[in-house]
Scaffold this active site. Sequence first.
Site, mmCIF file in Angstrom:
data_model
loop_
_atom_site.group_PDB
_atom_site.id
_atom_site.type_symbol
_atom_site.label_atom_id
_atom_site.label_comp_id
_atom_site.label_asym_id
_atom_site.label_seq_id
_atom_site.Cartn_x
_atom_site.Cartn_y
_atom_site.Cartn_z
ATOM 1 N N GLN A 133 -8.207 14.504 4.138
ATOM 2 C CA GLN A 133 -7.631 13.656 3.081
ATOM 3 C C GLN A 133 -8.574 13.524 1.902
ATOM 4 O O GLN A 133 -9.730 13.123 2.061
ATOM 5 C CB GLN A 133 -7.315 12.270 3.638
ATOM 6 C CG GLN A 133 -6.713 11.346 2.586
ATOM 7 C CD GLN A 133 -6.062 10.129 3.202
ATOM 8 O OE1 GLN A 133 -6.729 9.184 3.604
ATOM 9 N NE2 GLN A 133 -4.747 10.153 3.309
ATOM 10 N N HIS A 137 -8.907 11.301 -1.047
ATOM 11 C CA HIS A 137 -8.408 10.026 -1.573
ATOM 12 C C HIS A 137 -8.255 10.182 -3.079
ATOM 13 O O HIS A 137 -9.171 10.664 -3.744
ATOM 14 C CB HIS A 137 -9.412 8.922 -1.238
ATOM 15 C CG HIS A 137 -8.885 7.535 -1.460
ATOM 16 N ND1 HIS A 137 -8.636 7.047 -2.712
ATOM 17 C CD2 HIS A 137 -8.581 6.536 -0.596
ATOM 18 C CE1 HIS A 137 -8.190 5.799 -2.602
ATOM 19 N NE2 HIS A 137 -8.149 5.471 -1.323
ATOM 20 N N PHE A 153 0.857 -1.181 0.000
ATOM 21 C CA PHE A 153 0.000 0.000 0.000
ATOM 22 C C PHE A 153 0.892 1.228 0.000
ATOM 23 O O PHE A 153 2.060 1.160 0.381
ATOM 24 C CB PHE A 153 -0.890 0.000 1.259
ATOM 25 C CG PHE A 153 -2.367 0.025 0.959
ATOM 26 C CD1 PHE A 153 -2.950 -0.955 0.176
ATOM 27 C CD2 PHE A 153 -3.194 1.018 1.471
ATOM 28 C CE1 PHE A 153 -4.314 -0.954 -0.085
ATOM 29 C CE2 PHE A 153 -4.562 1.043 1.214
ATOM 30 C CZ PHE A 153 -5.126 0.050 0.436
ATOM 31 N N ARG A 206 -2.712 10.740 6.226
ATOM 32 C CA ARG A 206 -2.796 9.366 6.730
ATOM 33 C C ARG A 206 -2.378 8.377 5.654
ATOM 34 O O ARG A 206 -2.750 8.527 4.497
ATOM 35 C CB ARG A 206 -4.237 9.060 7.156
ATOM 36 C CG ARG A 206 -4.458 7.633 7.560
ATOM 37 C CD ARG A 206 -5.856 7.394 8.100
ATOM 38 N NE ARG A 206 -6.898 7.440 7.096
ATOM 39 C CZ ARG A 206 -7.165 6.450 6.238
ATOM 40 N NH1 ARG A 206 -6.444 5.348 6.263
ATOM 41 N NH2 ARG A 206 -8.147 6.574 5.372
ATOM 42 N N ARG A 266 -1.115 9.361 -0.446
ATOM 43 C CA ARG A 266 -2.374 9.796 -1.048
ATOM 44 C C ARG A 266 -2.392 11.287 -1.386
ATOM 45 O O ARG A 266 -2.944 11.689 -2.407
ATOM 46 C CB ARG A 266 -3.534 9.475 -0.099
ATOM 47 C CG ARG A 266 -3.801 7.996 -0.032
ATOM 48 C CD ARG A 266 -4.847 7.656 0.995
ATOM 49 N NE ARG A 266 -5.195 6.242 0.882
ATOM 50 C CZ ARG A 266 -6.041 5.617 1.689
ATOM 51 N NH1 ARG A 266 -6.619 6.283 2.681
ATOM 52 N NH2 ARG A 266 -6.309 4.333 1.520
ATOM 53 N N HIS A 296 -12.290 11.991 1.838
ATOM 54 C CA HIS A 296 -12.271 10.639 2.380
ATOM 55 C C HIS A 296 -12.132 10.575 3.889
ATOM 56 O O HIS A 296 -12.796 9.786 4.546
ATOM 57 C CB HIS A 296 -11.110 9.897 1.720
ATOM 58 C CG HIS A 296 -11.033 8.444 2.057
ATOM 59 N ND1 HIS A 296 -12.096 7.592 1.882
ATOM 60 C CD2 HIS A 296 -10.018 7.683 2.553
ATOM 61 C CE1 HIS A 296 -11.737 6.370 2.250
ATOM 62 N NE2 HIS A 296 -10.501 6.403 2.681
ATOM 63 N N GLU A 310 -7.252 1.669 -2.821
ATOM 64 C CA GLU A 310 -5.822 1.765 -3.124
ATOM 65 C C GLU A 310 -5.257 0.381 -3.432
ATOM 66 O O GLU A 310 -4.204 0.249 -4.046
ATOM 67 C CB GLU A 310 -5.120 2.364 -1.889
ATOM 68 C CG GLU A 310 -3.712 2.817 -2.115
ATOM 69 C CD GLU A 310 -3.223 3.699 -0.968
ATOM 70 O OE1 GLU A 310 -4.019 4.477 -0.413
ATOM 71 O OE2 GLU A 310 -2.039 3.606 -0.627
ATOM 72 N N LEU A 343 -15.612 5.243 -3.383
ATOM 73 C CA LEU A 343 -14.206 4.889 -3.269
ATOM 74 C C LEU A 343 -13.776 3.755 -4.202
ATOM 75 O O LEU A 343 -14.485 2.775 -4.386
ATOM 76 C CB LEU A 343 -13.935 4.467 -1.820
ATOM 77 C CG LEU A 343 -12.464 4.352 -1.439
ATOM 78 C CD1 LEU A 343 -11.790 5.709 -1.540
ATOM 79 C CD2 LEU A 343 -12.335 3.811 -0.028
#
Lengths: 606, 249
Positions: A234, A236, A121, A416, A309, A380, A253, A250
């Site tokens: 954030q 995304h 990730f 994050r 991100r 997000h 990722e 969404l």
Amino acid sequence: MTQHQVLEYDVIVIGAGGAGLRAAIEAATKGASVGLICKSLLGKAHTVMAEGGVAAALANVDDRDSWKVHFADTMRGGHYLNAWRMAELHAKEAPERVRELEGWGALMDRTPDGLINQRNFGGHAYPRLAHVGDRTGLEMIRTLQDHGIHEGIDVHMEVTVSKLLMDGGRCAGALAYDRELGRFKVFKAKAVVMATGGIGRAFLVTSNSWEYTGDGHALAYQAGAELVDMEFVQFHPTGMVWPPSVRGILVTEGVRGEGGILKNSEGRRFMFDDIPPLYKESTADTPEEGWRYVIGDREARRPPELLTRDHVARKIVKEVQEGRGSPHGGAFLDIAWIQEHIKDSEDHIKKKLPSMYHQFKELAGIDITKEPMEVGPTTHYAMGGIRVDPDSQMSTTVPGLFAAGECAAGLHGANRLGGNSLSDLLVFGKRAGGYAAEFSAENTPVHLQDEQIDLAVHEALSPLERDPGADVGPYRLQYELQQLMQDKAGIAREEGGLAEALDELQQLKTRAQAMGVGGSREYNPGWHTVLDLQNLLTVAEAVVMASDARKESRGAHSRLDYLDKDPEWGTVNLVLKKGHDGEMELRREGISEIPKELRKIIEEQG
Amino acid sequence: MKTATFKVWQGNSDGGELETYEVEVDQGYVVLDAIHRIQAEQANDLAVRWNCKAGKCGSCSAEVNGSPKLMCMTRVDELPADKPITVEPMRTFPVVKDLVTDVSWNYEVKASIKRFSPKTADHEDGSWSMDQYDVERPQEFRKCIECFLCQDVCHVLRDHQLHDRFAGPRHYVYVANMEMNPIDTGDRVAELREELGIGYCNITKCCTKVCPEGITITDNAIIPLKERVVDQSYDPLARLIKLVKGTGD
């Protein structure tokens, strides 16, 4: 005096996503009587939407991983604004929190040795995310739910808290109403855990559902708690962009973790164009090296699609702005290309990313095993939230009030890392629940004054007593707020827009306070929306104020008028608190000095 | 922009009726989008449950043109355009208001089922080794999003209202997930036969057909559980052994 039912507990937990459930389980295990208040039905909270995995340095796939690497990755990802003690506790405790879930019935995907499998990730040095295909959040919330219902917790479903109740300076419970009939309930408690999740509904394009109206942030703020890091929202990088009805939903990722690449309208893999200095050495030079990383070559470095991100989202926006976007204003995310490397790529994709396959097939008519997806940034996650003590998760200013998960701040700093929210809610959910139980055991029962309750009931009922015809209605007003925040406090901010936003927020506030709704108290979403709006407006103001004050670009916070990181801001958090005159006050606060041994870890890990 | 005619059931436990709305529908609209538009523009207090709007939470279950569906995953352009689209609450559960039903019974049934109980951990760190092949079978059942559409369509509940003695497909899937978990030690076979009433299921497979997650409820969960019940309760050889040992049934 108003009519209401009174319920008394040692600990109440507000919010029943992952953090709330984990907190409730821990408090009950410690012997506290626990009431769990849930805005929707149990098991429907946003944790269910988490897809890619839960980050924990189990080192099952790559034995070079350890808590130290996870800690350093989290700090780097957060641009060093993180509460370092939380990042330390999180990295150390996440593996045990993940393993214990299997003892409660979870079934993660396995390695060939039969251990919990882990995937790559963004921003994580090694494959670190334990997962179940692309439905890890569902696995976690269901596990916690199915375990929690046998732990003696009283669950109050479809009950919404409208105000925290106080006994002097101490948090002493909450006033809530049930959605079914609009009946009021007074929850009297020696400790309160806030676990209400995020604020995504303040923006137009969001992956968040109707529930995420910043209730915990706003209620705690109104009760005197400090909020911190509110400028860091954030976006995304990969939400769906087409058709309009699914905009913002969404796209995990995990697609990039499994080898998905980003391309612009010219077919160029633009993520190779601009690698941030902090990640230069750990990023692949060529697509070939990137692919080797995806398939587990320990010598290879990660492809640029797996950068953090904040960076990926900004790069997509740049391509669109410069005229190289996809037809509907995004970028192309292509997983189908892996057929060049994998023989049964169609089966492989369906197995690794089943719900993505399903989602695009059903909602967009796209077969992701054959065609690229169109994606763009979507609101997000709130890195900012209630400021807490890193160990106990108790509010820095309101005794008896605890917070965990997304509505608490500190762990993630300015940005994050994916997978760190699911581990966050386990680690700090448990801590908040445990310390809340301890606090309730050590402290005297609370006393609630009737006047306080009557006033709160009156406030909650007032929209029903006003003329509903006078304005555009609650949904349209919420829409106006979302449009405002999207345009002026979204992914790219600047002074003029933020100043305008602050003014316009004041006008929206006035209108929201005068808003009337039709219908009765019986399951009336119009009424609920007006009440939620008050919270949304509070968090929107906090986001705008903090964004205006931070005159630099860092992590998720991008200023068009201050494009670079400013070292002076690198050691400063912005703290918001309700002033004596009722106005929101902002102050800068220096980050406490990081201990030598932790500093050494960060330096060693590069 | 195109418009569509929606007939939405509105009312409460005292009764109600279909109200007609003309709604503008954007490209790609799902039924839930249309319901939200009605709510925002024409009926602010229209009651509907929803959360994720992506087929992952199982909140927006309803009957669209008479079929149990998730409203968020039902495309308007896939429904017949020449007649009104009806949207009604799930019929198997009591109505609260409009499209919202009281599904609390499902939560009560689940809480009554014997909980998951793992064997001792394989490793010192408290973890277990499990083969991917072995976890895949129960993982199918863990895809369940608790939308309760299978409960809604099941005739034992829908037509015969045997809620007091029949747990329904959702809960057989839940039991199957534990029974087939490689580390679970619980035995829920007697419970399946008695309290959970699995015998009432006559495998018409309606539940499998409506499952939005594509779980093969009947073939992979219910039939294997029924076989276990039969093996343990009705196997003549086992009965004879029990009789000789005097352990009874």
